[in-house]
Design a protein around this motif. Structure first.
Motif, PDB file in Angstrom:
ATOM      1  N   LEU A  79      -8.382   0.702  -2.215  1.00 45.57           N
ATOM      2  CA  LEU A  79      -8.336  -0.751  -2.340  1.00 45.57           C
ATOM      3  C   LEU A  79      -7.175  -1.178  -3.217  1.00 45.57           C
ATOM      4  O   LEU A  79      -6.457  -2.136  -2.923  1.00 45.57           O
ATOM      5  N   ARG A  80      -7.021  -0.417  -4.299  1.00 50.44           N
ATOM      6  CA  ARG A  80      -5.936  -0.735  -5.225  1.00 50.44           C
ATOM      7  C   ARG A  80      -4.589  -0.578  -4.521  1.00 50.44           C
ATOM      8  O   ARG A  80      -3.663  -1.350  -4.702  1.00 50.44           O
ATOM      9  N   ILE A  81      -4.542   0.454  -3.667  1.00 48.63           N
ATOM     10  CA  ILE A  81      -3.289   0.715  -2.959  1.00 48.63           C
ATOM     11  C   ILE A  81      -3.001  -0.403  -1.958  1.00 48.63           C
ATOM     12  O   ILE A  81      -1.895  -0.940  -1.897  1.00 48.63           O
TER      13      ILE A  81
ATOM     14  N   ASN B 284      -4.094  -3.424  -2.082  1.00 47.65           N
ATOM     15  CA  ASN B 284      -3.777  -4.592  -2.881  1.00 47.65           C
ATOM     16  C   ASN B 284      -2.359  -4.504  -3.459  1.00 47.65           C
ATOM     17  O   ASN B 284      -1.562  -5.439  -3.386  1.00 47.65           O
ATOM     18  N   GLY B 285      -2.048  -3.306  -3.991  1.00 43.90           N
ATOM     19  CA  GLY B 285      -0.750  -3.110  -4.656  1.00 43.90           C
ATOM     20  C   GLY B 285       0.417  -3.238  -3.692  1.00 43.90           C
ATOM     21  O   GLY B 285       1.388  -3.939  -3.973  1.00 43.90           O
ATOM     22  N   PHE B 286       0.277  -2.558  -2.551  1.00 42.76           N
ATOM     23  CA  PHE B 286       1.397  -2.597  -1.603  1.00 42.76           C
ATOM     24  C   PHE B 286       1.576  -3.993  -1.009  1.00 42.76           C
ATOM     25  O   PHE B 286       2.691  -4.442  -0.787  1.00 42.76           O
TER      26      PHE B 286
ATOM     27  N   ALA C 154      -9.643   3.452  -5.256  1.00 48.42           N
ATOM     28  CA  ALA C 154      -8.230   3.815  -5.165  1.00 48.42           C
ATOM     29  C   ALA C 154      -7.547   3.229  -3.920  1.00 48.42           C
ATOM     30  O   ALA C 154      -6.513   2.556  -4.044  1.00 48.42           O
TER      31      ALA C 154
ATOM     32  N   THR D   6      -9.736  -7.436  -3.140  1.00 51.82           N
ATOM     33  CA  THR D   6     -10.262  -7.724  -4.478  1.00 51.82           C
ATOM     34  C   THR D   6     -11.775  -7.918  -4.426  1.00 51.82           C
ATOM     35  O   THR D   6     -12.516  -7.413  -5.268  1.00 51.82           O
TER      36      THR D   6
ATOM     37  N   LYS E  29       0.952  -6.702  -2.571  1.00 54.10           N
ATOM     38  CA  LYS E  29       1.617  -7.460  -3.640  1.00 54.10           C
ATOM     39  C   LYS E  29       3.118  -7.165  -3.654  1.00 54.10           C
ATOM     40  O   LYS E  29       3.963  -8.056  -3.787  1.00 54.10           O
ATOM     41  N   MET E  30       3.424  -5.843  -3.506  1.00 53.83           N
ATOM     42  CA  MET E  30       4.832  -5.448  -3.543  1.00 53.83           C
ATOM     43  C   MET E  30       5.609  -6.092  -2.408  1.00 53.83           C
ATOM     44  O   MET E  30       6.715  -6.570  -2.593  1.00 53.83           O
TER      45      MET E  30
ATOM     46  N   LYS F  27       8.704  -8.678  -2.867  1.00 51.05           N
ATOM     47  CA  LYS F  27      10.071  -8.335  -2.456  1.00 51.05           C
ATOM     48  C   LYS F  27      10.496  -8.990  -1.141  1.00 51.05           C
ATOM     49  O   LYS F  27      11.664  -9.246  -0.926  1.00 51.05           O
TER      50      LYS F  27
END
Lengths: 507, 160
Positions: free
Chosen positions: A303-305, A307-309, A301, A337, A311-312, A316
């Motif tokens: 890691l995903r966060i 990675n996700g943030f 979880a 990843t 990316k965001m 942006k």
């Protein structure tokens, strides 16, 4: 016959002798020596020829004298009168009679004597026989008394005991007199350990024994102190005519039973221990599972966060960032990843420890072809040349085995992709009851000095920048092969390629 | 993102990790699906919301959400228990439930399907893949799939 001839010869000899002695009176006594000698034959009839000779002799002489034949003579008497003749004959007969009687008595005595001896012999023989019989009886009684088992003889007509041996007295603790007159089931509990009523069970087994069948069974008695006595009892019908006897040979197996019970108890405690340990292991396994679960959930979880943030931000704010920041953001994402990949591989590795093998006959040829197709579609790099040999069919867990082939083949592809002409050879050999497979490439290879690190988790022999990877793949392969009771090893040279071998036992 | 309780709620997101929730909502926003989304932090709250109990007593629960996105590892009441409650209740069992989980454990997947989950998605670590998965899910369940709730509404209207 010759004895009679001998008698006659004696008679003639005496007659001649007396005649030569001129009929001297004294000579007549000598004349009876022959008669006396014949007594030794123990036959009174032998006196007859003597008597006949004496009578004929005297009569013929008297007749010759009477007839006037002058050559016949007697010293003492001039003339043999009839009276003299009769006296002579009577005297001679008397002597012959005495000798005959003597001989007769002799014979009679010796006959009696023989008969008596014979009688005595017979009596002695009988005595010996009797003694032998007694000895035998004593021996049998000795056998009976000293038999290692308790022996009880029961009269089936009265149902009472008629004889018991010393061991029976010892085993049951009753006196012999107390036991005689009891019935066998009076010394048994109401019910046997198997809950069957003693009297009923006894009836069926006794019937069996009386029919001449084998009747050995376990029987519980009660001794004089009402203590249970577990025995092995063998019933035998005794073949004594006119009597209905049953012999019980009883062996005390209480100790054996106790030992048996101990063994059973021991086994049970052992089983309980095994169960205990198994439960402990299961607890450990469950803990491990829970651990894997939390690794899976809780580590992925964040890691995903990350990675996700990242990316965001990139999506942006890319316009507001310079090149260096964008590169750094990229590194953050790549590593997140990669860590995700590490966690996934580690999870696979953990899960393998818990899963059981599902072994079935597997065609390795099909499996390897499928794996090659999958690996090739994942790698858009230079495709290696595959040299496939015929592979033997083996028994293995197909899902796990596919993982083995996938890891080995993708490794071969990965490490040989920098070669101009990558070649991967896959084949098999049979030896010593096991099947050996190999995957050979002509890629980067490795230094055999470090071969001990090859199959350890997270251990790598190449830099991540050269060849990507988590260091779990070969550890996983190693674990799968070990689970199959197989072996895995490798042979390699730097820049000349590596060959991985693994064996699977022939189930 | 808290919507007004009495507005129509299309998606109920049950997720205890606020950042994960934000990532999910962000992915759905791209598809314009986040407007009628309601987010709760734990299993108990999810059930309270669905059955208008506790803090959601006043909610007019005439209409159910069209989709429930459910995490498995939740405080108070776990995701699997929430799923069990939803599928055991006649009022809620027709709502599509998609499990969004980090767990790849076979047992979880099997149990979820046994309990009647409509979809089970393992959240990928890579955000691109994750984002695509969420928006695909949103568009499938919200736009492509014929909702039984809508059908039911249509039917009642016809009868009326």
């Amino acid at each position: 016959m010759y004895q009679y001839v001998l008698g006659a010869v004696f008679g003639i000899f005496m007659a001649q002798y007396i005649y030569q002695m001129h009929g001297l009176f004294e000579m007549h006594f000598i004349a009876f020596i022959g008669s006396a000698m014949l007594i030794t034959y123990q036959k009174w009839k032998l006196q007859i020829p003597l008597a006949v000779v004496v009578v004929l002799h005297h009569a013929s002489f008297a007749y010759m004298q009477y007839a006037g034949y002058d050559k016949v003579y007697f010293t003492q008497l001039d003339f043999m009168s009839l009276q003299t003749f009769i006296i002579h004959v009577i005297l001679a007969s008397l002597i012959f009679f005495i000798c005959g009687l003597w001989a007769y008595q002799f014979q009679a005595y010796s006959k009696t004597h023989i008969e008596q001896s014979f009688e005595i012999g017979k009596l002695q023989e009988e005595q010996l026989k009797k003694e032998a019989l007694l000895q035998g009886e004593r021996q049998f009684y000795e056998f009976f008394e000293s038999a290692p088992e308790a022996i009880i003889v029961q009269d089936m007509d009265t149902g009472k005991l008629v004889d018991v041996n010393a061991n029976a007295v010892k085993m049951f603790g009753f006196s012999k007199d107390q036991m005689l007159g009891k019935a066998l089931f009076e010394m048994s509990p109401d019910k046997q350990p198997d809950e069957i009523i003693s009297e009923e069970k006894a009836a069926t087994t006794i019937a069996k024994a009386m029919a001449g069948e084998k009747a050995i069974f376990e029987w519980e008695y009660r001794d004089a102190n009402n203590v249970p006595l577990i025995t092995e009892t063998r019933l035998t019908k005794l073949s004594i005519p006119g009597r209905n006897l049953l012999r019980s040979s009883i062996i005390d197996i209480s100790d054996k039973k106790i030992a048996e019970a101990e063994i059973i108890a021991l086994n049970e405690s052992l089983e309980a221990k095994v169960k205990d340990r198994t439960e402990q292991l299961e607890v450990v396994n469950r803990e491990l599972e829970a651990f894997c679960y939390s690794v899976s959930h809780d580590l992925r979880a964040p890691l995903r966060i990350i990675n996700g943030f990242s990316k965001m931000i990139m999506q942006k704010e890319a316009a507001n960032m310079n090149q260096a920041i964008r590169e750094n953001m990229d590194i953050i994402m790549k590593n997140a990843t990669h860590m995700g990949q590490l966690i996934d591989d580690l999870l696979d590795f953990c899960r393998l420890g818990r899963s059981d093998l599902t072994v079935k006959a597997t065609d390795m040829n099909d499996m390897v072809k499928t794996v090659i197709d999958e690996v090739q579609s994942d790698n858009q790099v230079t495709l290696p040349e595959f040299q496939l040999h015929e592979l033997y069919k083996v028994k293995c867990d197909p899902t796990l085995m596919k993982q083995v082939w996938t890891n080995l083949i993708s490794n071969a592809v990965k490490y040989s992709r920098k070669k101009e002409k990558p070649v991967i050879e896959i084949g098999t050999t049979h030896c010593n009851g096991s099947t050996t497979f190999f995957v050979k490439d002509n890629g980067a290879g490795f230094d055999m000095k470090f071969s001990d690190k090859l199959f350890a988790v997270f251990q790598r022999l190449h830099k991540v920048t050269e060849y990507e990877g988590t260091g779990v793949g070969l550890a996983l392969v190693h674990r799968i092969i070990a689970k199959h009771n197989g072996k895995i090893w490798a042979d390699a040279k730097i820049n000349e390629g590596a060959t991985f071998y693994f064996t699977l036992p022939n189930y | 993102m808290q919507n007004n309780l009495n507005n129509q709620i299309d998606i109920l997101l049950v997720e205890d990790n606020p950042y994960e929730a934000r990532l999910t909502i962000s992915s759905l926003q791209d598809q314009n699906l986040a407007n009628k989304l309601f987010h709760v932090d734990d299993g108990a709250e999810a059930l309270d919301f669905l059955f208008a109990k506790g803090q959601y007593e006043d909610r007019e629960n005439e209409s159910n959400p069209k989709l429930i996105l459910l995490d498995l590892n939740l405080p108070k009441i776990g995701g699997l228990d929430v799923l069990r409650e939803i599928k055991a209740n006649d009022k809620t069992k027709s709502i599509p439930v998609v499990i969004l989980s980090s767990s790849k454990l076979d047992a979880d997947v099997v149990t979820s399907y046994m309990l009647g989950v409509n979809s089970y998605v393992v959240k990928p670590v890579d955000f691109d893949v994750f984002s695509k998965a969420i928006s695909d899910l949103g568009s499938y369940w919200m736009l492509l799939n014929e909702s039984s709730v809508l059908l039911l509404l249509a039917k009642t209207r016809l009868v009326a």
